[in-house]
Design an enzyme around this catalytic site. Structure first.
Site, PDB file in Angstrom:
ATOM      1  CG  ASP A   3      -1.882   1.042   1.302  1.00  0.00           C
ATOM      2  OD1 ASP A   3      -2.262   1.549   0.310  1.00  0.00           O
ATOM      3  OD2 ASP A   3      -2.515   1.297   2.115  1.00  0.00           O
ATOM      4  CE  LYS A  52     -13.667  13.488   4.051  1.00  0.00           C
ATOM      5  NZ  LYS A  52     -14.654  13.291   5.077  1.00  0.00           N
TER       6      LYS A  52
END
Length: 1003
Positions: free
Chosen positions: A337, A493
């Site tokens: 990641d 958002k």
């Protein structure tokens, strides 16, 4: 049978019937500040650890049984019985003593190793996020105490029973306690019934249940055996500490092979004597069987593995499964990641774009809400204007203020100054790093969330961030106006491509313009503009978030908390702004990635970020060349591109993508499957609950200890306590070191056994005056060589530091066992040379220095006629002792010389090794010269001029070993790889120049 410890469970306090203030007063805690560290320590003493009692732990009798229930030990016990049966009590007593000593050493080492693993299992147990000293901290779950303020969210395993005081769409899975398969939706309503069923105590959450949705905070009311799960069960499921690892399986196979070989050798001994049973023949057969057994192997392996686990913990990698310790050395690809692993996970908002105002630049770093905001205007060719206008705090266009309002309110992060004197008023933050960055931006613009709440904004409902939709929305009611209750607003958002699809309008100064006009091209034109501006931000290495809002008119009679539909709420939104957030790479990430390339390991970044953002960070950390283009790059793909390819198309790719953006959990699993089809060995990092499938699918699953969810940690093999990619590289290096050391001492011990067998089997040809075979070595000599002379140096080999070539060698094959071709060749060559030299010394003493007479019945005891045989036996013993110790120095490296000044100087770095060599050299003398011990136990006598043969044999062995290693270096394939980071970068550039992503998609 030990008596079970009685578990004290106190009467239950009905916390669900108490208000939050009453519970806080009951435990003298504060929902905002939490407990102090000092108070938490006191309560830990009072209430005890937050864990269930009677969880097994380390059973000493099981460890002891494993030392005795061993094929190698069984052979020695049989040899002991036969020695006593043949009235050879001295030899039988020595063998029994060796068995007891071996079992004791093995028991002590393995018991300590089990305790180490138990401690590490506790370290890798679920963690808890609590508020202590006014700051959000992560602690081991067993350190949580009543009165702590516990924070949990989607995917977490709740660590203790809690009374809730703050809830956002919280649902928990309580099937473990209630058997109810459906998640339970929680609220804060007071419950009056004391004996309310557990499933209906909606203002409480319970230990060991899982958060299915939402987030919340609660006051811990019960821990350990006082929790509801503790009242039902008295023990936890014990983690299987007896896991059979691949290494253990290989050692078990070796033990059975040795047992078979011992039986064959015993048959050979009896066959030479025409199967006529005598005490001497039986003892000789016992000696041969003992010679092939590496008695110290169990203790050496245990010590090496225990030390390896401790070393891994020191480099901040907690080993949850012992098998992963062996697997790390075979890793060929690491799928990592980005956020928090390759980067610092300290997000800072540095750019913002509004359709009506253009670009803004924001200064400042970290959690400190200090910095300025500058309006830059539009960009030209993705280069920002340098003429800037500073925006004073609390001012700006309506569009600008509304965007900052959305950033502040669609946000669960908290930002405040610590009140403790020692903190000197430092700013601290609680929440997701991305939300903290937005909250810091809002503070800088004068739109802090606490100020907006004080002005009258009220949170009504929240739809938390979901990895499937990649966005979050909140419903707020604005301040009351002169005309009555305030208006309702929805703030949204999330990822740009997921938010833009929810928008039907965009804000042009104070005008809301439709994206779905009559022409039908407005949306397409606007989306093209958004993509252009988003790329301008993303190509700077910024993560791009999008803000939107709309006014909301609730339908009559609708429950705004429970009846809202997410898809309807997140529709007809008004586009507000793009926010560029920067998460700087860790300083150690780039060197770690380059070290991977030097070690033949390729690194892939699988992230949820925008492709341009992911590619920019990948360039900074050297996952891809920093001079390559982001567009039409076959090494960079989106999850949509990668997922749309069939397995056959993926398998035809020369190179799998190094960067996959907008990754989903399924994409990660698909990448692992693609790597496995290429027979590659994969390590995968993950932190979220959705990463569990990929962590399990990988050969080595690595979870993040700080940011990772408890579900991810439980699915992983290794947990990183610092969430740092460089730690993965350290762990791989440690895994390689451990496997290499195991090969070193196994080869070293088995070489000793080969030498002993060589001497004993050829020695069958030497007969005494009565026609019986004369032992070149006695059984006690063999046991002493195996246990006392060779085992301590072998332990030292197990503790050897990593070689300079450790991370310049290719990953070993996952199918490669301990006994590679080179290892087998080494143990045979070295063993035969040692055996030949020892037997030569034995023969020279008898036939060259003396008259060749071997006396009568010299195997049973000393007599004047046996003086020559006893001196020859002592010479062979001394010779083999020093050859074994010299070979220990050889075994430090398969190819490189162990006798150069540099190599000998490096011995001081391994005290166990050089001290065991020195001790082995000294112990020869008392064994040979102490009266009684030499004649009656070891069946040899003192020597004098024979030491010249010992010295000559040692010099010859060292010379032969050096010549053998020179031949291997000259004629065998080099161990180091013919690649490095520079060549890897050039290879990627060549591949990119010959391919492009469009061609790949056509394939």
């Amino acid at each position: 049978m030990p008596k079970k410890k009685k578990i004290n469970v106190e009467p239950e306090t009905p916390f669900h019937t108490l208000t939050v203030d009453q519970v806080a007063e009951y435990y003298s805690t504060n929902t905002l500040e939490g407990l102090t560290s000092e108070e938490a320590t006191k309560r830990l003493t009072i209430y005890g650890s937050n864990e269930l009692q009677g969880n097994g732990g380390v059973k000493w009798y099981k460890v002891l049984w494993r030392q005795l229930a061993n094929a190698l030990i069984v052979i020695l016990l049989i040899a002991t019985a036969l020695s006593f049966a043949t009235t050879d009590y001295a030899e039988g007593g020595v063998i029994l003593f060796i068995v007891i000593t071996n079992a004791t050493i093995g028991f002590w080492q393995e018991y300590n190793a089990e305790q180490t693993m138990e401690a590490l299992r506790n370290m890798s147990s679920p963690t808890a996020q609590v508020i202590r000293d006014e700051a959000n901290v992560t602690i081991p779950n067993n350190q949580a105490v009543p009165g702590d303020i516990l924070i949990f969210e989607d995917g977490d395993v709740i660590g203790a029973d809690c009374r809730l005081f703050e809830v956002f769409n919280l649902e928990t899975d309580e099937a473990l306690l209630t058997g109810e398969s459906l998640p339970v939706q929680k609220n804060l309503e007071l419950i009056e019934m004391v004996d309310q069923p557990l499933g209906d105590r909606l203002n409480m959450v319970f230990a060991s249940t899982t958060v299915v949705k939402g987030r919340a905070k609660g006051i811990i009311t019960n821990t350990g055996m006082q929790t509801q799960i503790g009242r039902i069960a008295t023990t936890l499921l014990e983690v299987d500490s007896n896991e059979t690892t691949p290494l253990q399986k290989r050692l078990n196979k070796m033990a059975y092979f040795i047992l078979l070989a011992a039986i064959i050798l015993v048959i050979i001994v009896f066959a030479v004597h025409k199967f006529q049973y005598t005490n001497e023949v039986a003892i000789y057969a016992i000696s041969v069987a003992i010679a092939i057994i590496p008695e110290g192997l169990v203790a050496v392996v245990t010590l090496t593995m225990a030390f390896g686990v401790r070393r891994m913990a020191e480099v901040k990698a907690i080993v949850r499964r012992l098998s992963s310790l062996e697997s790390l050395g075979a890793v060929t690809n690491i799928c990592s990641d980005k956020t928090g692993t390759l980067t610092q996970s300290k997000m800072v908002a540095v750019r913002m774009w509004l359709p009506s105002d253009g670009f803004y630049r924001i200064t400042g770093t970290g959690f400190i809400p200090e910095g300025d905001i500058y309006r830059q205007g539009e960009s030209k060719n993705n280069e920002f204007e340098m003429q800037e206008e500073q925006i004073p705090t609390g001012t700006g266009s309506d569009h600008f203020l509304r965007a900052l309002q959305a950033a502040s309110l669609c946000n669960m992060a908290e930002l405040r100054r610590a009140q403790r004197p020692e903190s000197s008023g430092e700013w601290c933050a609680i929440g997701d790093p991305t939300e903290i960055a937005l909250q810091v931006l809002a503070y800088k613009a004068g739109m802090a969330k606490p100020d907006l709440l004080d002005q009258g904004f009220k949170l009504v409902a929240e739809f938390p961030f979901d990895s499937t939709v990649k966005r979050m929305s909140v419903l707020y009611q604005g301040p009351d106006s002169e005309n009555g209750a305030g208006d309702y607003f929805i703030f949204l958002k999330g990822a740009t491509e997921r938010v833009i699809g929810c928008c039907t309008y965009w804000r042009d100064e104070d005008i809301e313009r439709s994206l779905d006009g009559k022409e039908g091209t407005e949306r397409e034109t606007f989306e093209d503009l958004i993509v252009e501006k988003m790329n301008a931000l993303a190509e700077k290495g910024l993560r791009v978030l999008t803000l939107a809002y709309r006014k909301f008119d609730p339908p009559p009679g609708v429950d705004l908390v429970h009846d809202l539909n997410r898809s309807e709420v997140e529709s007809e939104m008004v586009f507000l702004a793009l926010i560029g957030i920067y998460d700087p790479p860790r300083a150690e990430s780039r060197p770690a990635v380059l070290e991977c390339y030097d070690a033949g390991i390729r690194v892939h970044m699988l992230t949820g970020d925008h492709p341009s953002t992911a590619a920019a960070i990948a360039k900074e950390v050297a996952i891809i060349p920093d001079d390559c283009s982001i567009t039409n790059n076959p090494l960079i793909m989106t999850a949509g591109q990668f997922d749309s390819m069939t397995d056959e198309a993926i398998d035809k790719l020369v190179e799998l993508p190094r960067v996959v953006a907008r990754c989903s959990p399924d994409t990660k699993v698909k990448m692992i499957s693609a790597l496995h089809r290429r027979n590659l060995f994969v390590a995968m990092t993950g932190d979220g609950v959705n990463d569990s499938p990929s962590l399990k699918a990988a050969n080595v699953g690595i979870a993040m200890g700080q940011s990772g969810s408890d579900v991810a940690k439980q699915a992983a093999d290794i947990v990183l306590t610092d969430d740092n990619f460089a730690t993965i590289v350290h762990a791989v290096a440690e895994g390689r070191r451990i496997f290499a050391n195991i090969q070193k001492f196994v080869q070293n011990l088995m070489s000793c056994n080969v030498a002993e067998i060589f001497v004993l089997i050829i020695g069958l040809a030497y007969k005494d005056d009565s026609g019986s075979a004369v032992f070149p070595m006695s059984a006690v000599q063999i046991l002493f060589l195996n246990m006392i002379t060779s085992s301590p140096p072998a332990m030292g080999l197990g503790l050897e530091p990593a070689s300079e070539q450790n991370m310049q060698e290719p990953p070993r094959s996952a199918k490669q066992g301990l006994f590679s071709f080179e290892v087998i060749m080494d143990l045979l060559v070295y063993g035969c040379i040692q055996g030949l030299l020892s037997f030569a010394a034995f023969s020279i003493v008898i036939f060259v220095i003396n008259d060749g007479s071997l006396g009568h019945d010299c195997n049973a005891g000393f007599s004047e006629s046996c003086r020559t045989a006893f001196r020859a036996r002592a010479t062979a013993y001394a010779c083999l002792t020093y050859l074994i110790l010299a070979h220990t120095i050889n075994s430090r490296s398969q190819r490189q010389s162990g006798w150069t000044p540099k190599a000998l100087k490096s011995l001081k770095n391994n005290k166990v090794l050089w001290l065991s060599i020195v001790a082995g050299c000294i112990l020869v003398f008392p064994v040979i010269y102490i009266p009684g011990l030499n004649h009656d136990v070891f069946k040899h006598s003192a020597i004098s001029y024979e030491w010249g043969l010992v010295a000559a044999a040692t010099v010859i062995f060292i010379a032969a070993s050096e010549f053998y290693k020179w031949c291997k270096r000259r004629f065998m394939k080099p161990l180091t790889i013919a690649s490095n980071s520079s060549l890897e970068m050039e290879r990627m550039r060549t591949y990119m120049s010959q391919n492009d992503s469009m061609d790949i998609m056509k394939q």
